[in-house]
Design an enzyme around this catalytic site. Structure first.
Site, mmCIF file in Angstrom:
data_model
loop_
_atom_site.group_PDB
_atom_site.id
_atom_site.type_symbol
_atom_site.label_atom_id
_atom_site.label_comp_id
_atom_site.label_asym_id
_atom_site.label_seq_id
_atom_site.Cartn_x
_atom_site.Cartn_y
_atom_site.Cartn_z
ATOM 1 N N HIS A 208 -1.245 -10.013 -5.147
ATOM 2 C CA HIS A 208 -0.409 -9.936 -6.253
ATOM 3 C C HIS A 208 -0.181 -11.003 -6.877
ATOM 4 C CE1 HIS A 208 2.214 -11.119 -2.677
ATOM 5 N NE2 HIS A 208 2.991 -11.341 -3.140
ATOM 6 N N CYS B 95 1.168 -1.115 -0.039
ATOM 7 C CA CYS B 95 -0.043 -0.199 -0.099
ATOM 8 C C CYS B 95 1.003 1.529 -0.048
ATOM 9 C CB CYS B 95 -0.584 0.457 1.280
ATOM 10 S SG CYS B 95 -2.270 -1.848 0.907
ATOM 11 N N ASN C 217 0.953 -16.244 -4.555
ATOM 12 C CA ASN C 217 0.652 -17.055 -3.221
ATOM 13 C C ASN C 217 0.090 -16.806 -3.030
ATOM 14 O OD1 ASN C 217 3.006 -18.583 -4.178
ATOM 15 N ND2 ASN C 217 4.702 -16.784 -3.900
HETATM 16 P P1 AMP Z 1 5.559 -13.224 -1.959
HETATM 17 O O1 AMP Z 1 6.245 -14.169 -1.684
HETATM 18 O O2 AMP Z 1 4.539 -13.994 -3.102
HETATM 19 O O3 AMP Z 1 4.006 -12.610 -1.081
HETATM 20 O O4 AMP Z 1 5.672 -12.268 -3.223
HETATM 21 C C1 AMP Z 1 6.177 -10.868 -2.217
HETATM 22 C C2 AMP Z 1 7.357 -10.397 -3.308
HETATM 23 O O5 AMP Z 1 7.747 -8.679 -3.297
HETATM 24 C C3 AMP Z 1 8.638 -11.232 -3.073
HETATM 25 O O6 AMP Z 1 8.944 -11.970 -4.174
HETATM 26 C C4 AMP Z 1 9.654 -9.931 -2.713
HETATM 27 O O7 AMP Z 1 10.490 -10.061 -3.517
HETATM 28 C C5 AMP Z 1 8.589 -8.678 -3.290
HETATM 29 N N1 AMP Z 1 9.031 -7.328 -2.170
HETATM 30 C C6 AMP Z 1 9.293 -7.165 -0.972
HETATM 31 N N2 AMP Z 1 9.390 -6.206 -1.070
HETATM 32 C C7 AMP Z 1 9.986 -5.307 -2.140
HETATM 33 C C8 AMP Z 1 10.267 -4.117 -2.234
HETATM 34 N N3 AMP Z 1 9.850 -3.222 -1.723
HETATM 35 N N4 AMP Z 1 9.435 -3.745 -3.888
HETATM 36 C C9 AMP Z 1 9.709 -4.639 -4.477
HETATM 37 N N5 AMP Z 1 9.765 -6.297 -4.368
HETATM 38 C C10 AMP Z 1 9.627 -6.420 -3.210
HETATM 39 ZN ZN ZN Z 2 -2.270 -3.344 1.281
#
Ligand code: AMP
Ligand code: ZN
Length: 117
Positions: A101, A9, A88
Site C-alpha cells: 500500500h 484483502c 513502508n
Molecule cells: P503501514 O504502517 O505503512 O503498514 O500502514 C498501515 C496503515 O493502515 C496505518 O496507517 C493504519 O492506520 C491503517 N489501517 C489499519 N487498519 C485499517 C483499517 N481497518 N482501515 C483503514 N486503515 C487502516
Molecule cells: Zn492482502
C-alpha cells in the site's frame, strides 16, 4: 490473488467496512482509519503482494495503476495543495500491514521540524 488472513484483502472484498475514495480494476483507495494528516488515504493493490520488494513483472499493471490513482487523487485536492506519497516496506521500515500500500498525504508538511509521518 487475495489472502484470507489479511485485513486489507478483507477490506478489498468489502468484508470489513472502509471509506472508499476511489476504486479501479487494480486499486482500492480508502481513508486511513488513524489519519496522520488532514488528508490521509491508503492505496491498496487489489492483489495480495507483501510489499514493493515482492512485486514482479507480473504486477506491472498494479504498480502502474497506483501511480495513475495518485494523479487522480491529486486533482481532488483544493487549490494547488501539495501531497506526499509514501510506502513502508518491511517491519524495520515501519510497515504494520503486510499488503502492498501507498500512503497519500496532504495538508501536513512531513519535513517541517524533521521528517515524521
Ligand atoms: P503501514 O504502517 O505503512 O503498514 O500502514 C498501515 C496503515 O493502515 C496505518 O496507517 C493504519 O492506520 C491503517 N489501517 C489499519 N487498519 C485499517 C483499517 N481497518 N482501515 C483503514 N486503515 C487502516
Ligand atoms: Zn492482502
Amino acid at each position: 490473488m487475495l489472502n484470507a488472513q489479511c485485513i486489507f484483502c478483507k477490506i478489498i472484498q468489502k468484508q470489513i467496512p472502509s471509506t472508499v475514495i476511489l476504486e479501479t480494476d487494480h486499486t482500492l483507495v480508502i481513508k486511513d482509519i488513524y489519519p496522520k494528516a488532514p488528508i490521509h488515504y491508503l492505496l491498496l493493490t487489489k492483489k495480495h503482494i507483501e510489499h514493493m520488494g515482492h512485486a514482479t513483472e507480473l504486477d506491472a499493471a498494479h504498480l502502474a495503476d497506483l501511480g495513475l490513482c495518485v494523479a487522480k487523487l491529486s486533482k481532488t485536492l483544493p487549490g494547488t495543495n501539495g501531497f506526499n506519497t509514501l510506502s513502508n516496506n518491511g517491519r524495520s521500515a515501519g510497515q504494520s500491514v503486510d499488503h502492498l500500500h501507498w500512503h497519500f498525504i496532504s495538508g501536513k508538511n512531513l519535513y517541517e521540524g524533521g521528517l515524521s509521518l
